[in-house]
Design an enzyme around this catalytic site. Structure first.
Site, PDB file in Angstrom:
ATOM      1  N   ALA A  55      -2.876   2.969 -12.029  1.00 36.79           N
ATOM      2  CA  ALA A  55      -2.620   4.096 -11.126  1.00 36.79           C
ATOM      3  C   ALA A  55      -3.000   3.744  -9.681  1.00 36.79           C
ATOM      4  O   ALA A  55      -2.597   2.721  -9.166  1.00 36.79           O
ATOM      5  CB  ALA A  55      -3.333   5.351 -11.635  1.00 36.79           C
ATOM      6  N   SER A  56      -3.828   4.567  -9.040  1.00 37.49           N
ATOM      7  CA  SER A  56      -4.029   4.436  -7.591  1.00 37.49           C
ATOM      8  C   SER A  56      -4.854   3.227  -7.165  1.00 37.49           C
ATOM      9  O   SER A  56      -5.004   2.997  -5.962  1.00 37.49           O
ATOM     10  CB  SER A  56      -4.658   5.712  -7.031  1.00 37.49           C
ATOM     11  OG  SER A  56      -3.697   6.741  -6.989  1.00 37.49           O
ATOM     12  N   ILE A  57      -5.366   2.447  -8.090  1.00 34.39           N
ATOM     13  CA  ILE A  57      -5.947   1.162  -7.698  1.00 34.39           C
ATOM     14  C   ILE A  57      -4.854   0.284  -7.087  1.00 34.39           C
ATOM     15  O   ILE A  57      -5.132  -0.683  -6.378  1.00 34.39           O
ATOM     16  CB  ILE A  57      -6.643   0.487  -8.894  1.00 34.39           C
ATOM     17  CG1 ILE A  57      -7.855   1.316  -9.346  1.00 34.39           C
ATOM     18  CG2 ILE A  57      -7.101  -0.923  -8.551  1.00 34.39           C
ATOM     19  CD1 ILE A  57      -8.578   0.765 -10.568  1.00 34.39           C
ATOM     20  N   THR A  58      -3.603   0.661  -7.326  1.00 32.50           N
ATOM     21  CA  THR A  58      -2.469  -0.006  -6.673  1.00 32.50           C
ATOM     22  C   THR A  58      -2.575   0.070  -5.153  1.00 32.50           C
ATOM     23  O   THR A  58      -2.161  -0.862  -4.445  1.00 32.50           O
ATOM     24  CB  THR A  58      -1.148   0.655  -7.118  1.00 32.50           C
ATOM     25  OG1 THR A  58      -1.104   0.743  -8.548  1.00 32.50           O
ATOM     26  CG2 THR A  58       0.064  -0.120  -6.616  1.00 32.50           C
ATOM     27  N   LYS A  59      -3.106   1.160  -4.636  1.00 36.98           N
ATOM     28  CA  LYS A  59      -3.087   1.403  -3.187  1.00 36.98           C
ATOM     29  C   LYS A  59      -3.782   0.324  -2.369  1.00 36.98           C
ATOM     30  O   LYS A  59      -3.201  -0.174  -1.389  1.00 36.98           O
ATOM     31  CB  LYS A  59      -3.679   2.785  -2.880  1.00 36.98           C
ATOM     32  CG  LYS A  59      -2.809   3.962  -3.330  1.00 36.98           C
ATOM     33  CD  LYS A  59      -3.470   5.286  -2.984  1.00 36.98           C
ATOM     34  CE  LYS A  59      -2.520   6.474  -3.199  1.00 36.98           C
ATOM     35  NZ  LYS A  59      -2.328   6.783  -4.621  1.00 36.98           N
TER      36      LYS A  59
END
Length: 353
Positions: A55-59
């Site tokens: 999920a937002s660890i992609t950012k």
């Protein structure tokens, strides 16, 4: 950190799968996995090589890619977004800078108002970007902090326009390959489907064709949350930041100057942001900065620790003072609200000499 404690959490808190990797400098000091890949009674056990939708660890990975373009002179942080994406120049967005997208101060919302509808329709990423470009701002850029996945979507678009490559390809060639993150991809790509942890999306979402476990989302490659990885691979990404932009003797990914810029508290120096927002939601460039009022990484990491949380039940943080990287991946989206990620983070921080 005790193996039994983590095993008990998986059982008592109904965590389908959990993997954790803790490293100091470039040495892994703990790597454990518990649970099973999917709800089937005959499901294989999770391992330290199990792949999770992070999920937002992609950012912060996408913002790292943006900083590579800054290093190469293709982009400046104060560049106006509409100069790079002309169709963004409407509804009072002429002053939004790339910097605002990276620090969550652009005024864009987190998600599009029609986010659910577009996913139900299996809309392509290009349609999301088109509609983000048409949005009005919630506030003047640089005056507030508001978490915004929409801004990260635009960063992905900027990378593609400046490089002529897909974001997934750019990340693979420029970050994942140099760091030997062989089981990491934006979107499913060529990763083995049978080794991905099945996310507990809940009974209401289980039959939706657009939930996290479905082909549509797995192949969507959202810049704000579509990356698949393992605890081991993400640990290597964190170690690169500890090592001032490279991993051991391998190819340098970032310069020390870029690492320093990304991990500094940028929102502290924006004069128009209210003081209470600065301490509760401090941001570097793509990284959330740990403060006593922000417990995403537990309550024990050193001041200035940075990291990111993911809505699928994931967290990673890097403690520069203690020289430690911690990655905790679960397939339970409620892991953050249940306090599991913070409790595990505290155990890791307390166990460090």
């Amino acid at each position: 950190m005790t193996r039994q404690f983590l095993a008990d959490i998986v059982t008592s808190e109904q965590i389908p799968a959990l993997a954790i990797a803790v490293s100091r400098e470039t040495e892994t000091i703990q790597s454990l996995a518990f649970g099973h890949l999917n709800p089937s009674s005959e499901s294989p056990s999770a391992t330290t090589d199990t792949i999770f939708l992070v999920a937002s660890i992609t950012k912060p990975v996408v913002t790292t890619a943006v900083m590579l373009l800054v290093e190469r002179g293709l982009l400046k942080l104060d560049d106006l977004v509409h100069r790079l994406i002309p169709e963004f120049n409407n509804n009072g967005k002429e002053d939004v800078q790339v910097y605002h997208l990276m620090t969550h101060t652009s005024g864009l919302p987190d998600m599009l108002p029609e986010n659910t509808q577009l996913r139900q329709e299996h809309a392509p990423l290009a349609e999301f970007v088109k509609r983000i470009c048409q949005l009005p701002l919630d506030f003047t850029p640089g005056t507030q902090i508001q978490y915004q996945s929409c801004g990260i979507a635009l960063l992905g678009e900027i990378i593609e326009r400046l490089t002529g490559n897909s974001l997934a390809h750019f990340l693979h060639v420029e970050i994942f390959q140099p760091l030997q993150m062989h089981r990491t991809s934006l979107g499913l790509g060529s990763l083995p489907v049978d080794q991905i942890a099945y996310i507990d999306v809940g009974a209401e979402m289980e039959n939706e064709s657009w939930n996290w476990n479905r082909d549509y989302w797995r192949n969507f490659a959202a810049p704000w949350g579509g990356m698949f990885s393992t605890a081991k691979d993400l640990s290597r990404f964190g170690q690169m930041f500890l090592q001032q932009g490279k991993l051991g003797q391998q190819q340098c990914v970032l310069s020390p100057a870029t690492v320093e810029a990304m991990t500094a508290d940028h929102t502290a120096y924006l004069p128009q942001i209210p003081a209470n927002q600065k301490v509760k939601s401090a941001w570097g460039l793509g990284w959330r900065i740990h403060t006593p009022f922000n417990m995403l990484f537990g309550s024990l990491p050193s001041a200035g620790t940075f990291g990111h949380y993911g809505a699928t039940g994931t967290v990673t943080w890097i403690d520069l003072q203690r020289r430690v990287v911690c990655v905790i991946l679960t397939s339970q989206p409620k892991a953050h609200q249940m306090g599991i990620l913070a409790r595990c983070s505290n155990i890791v921080a307390a166990a460090i000499d």
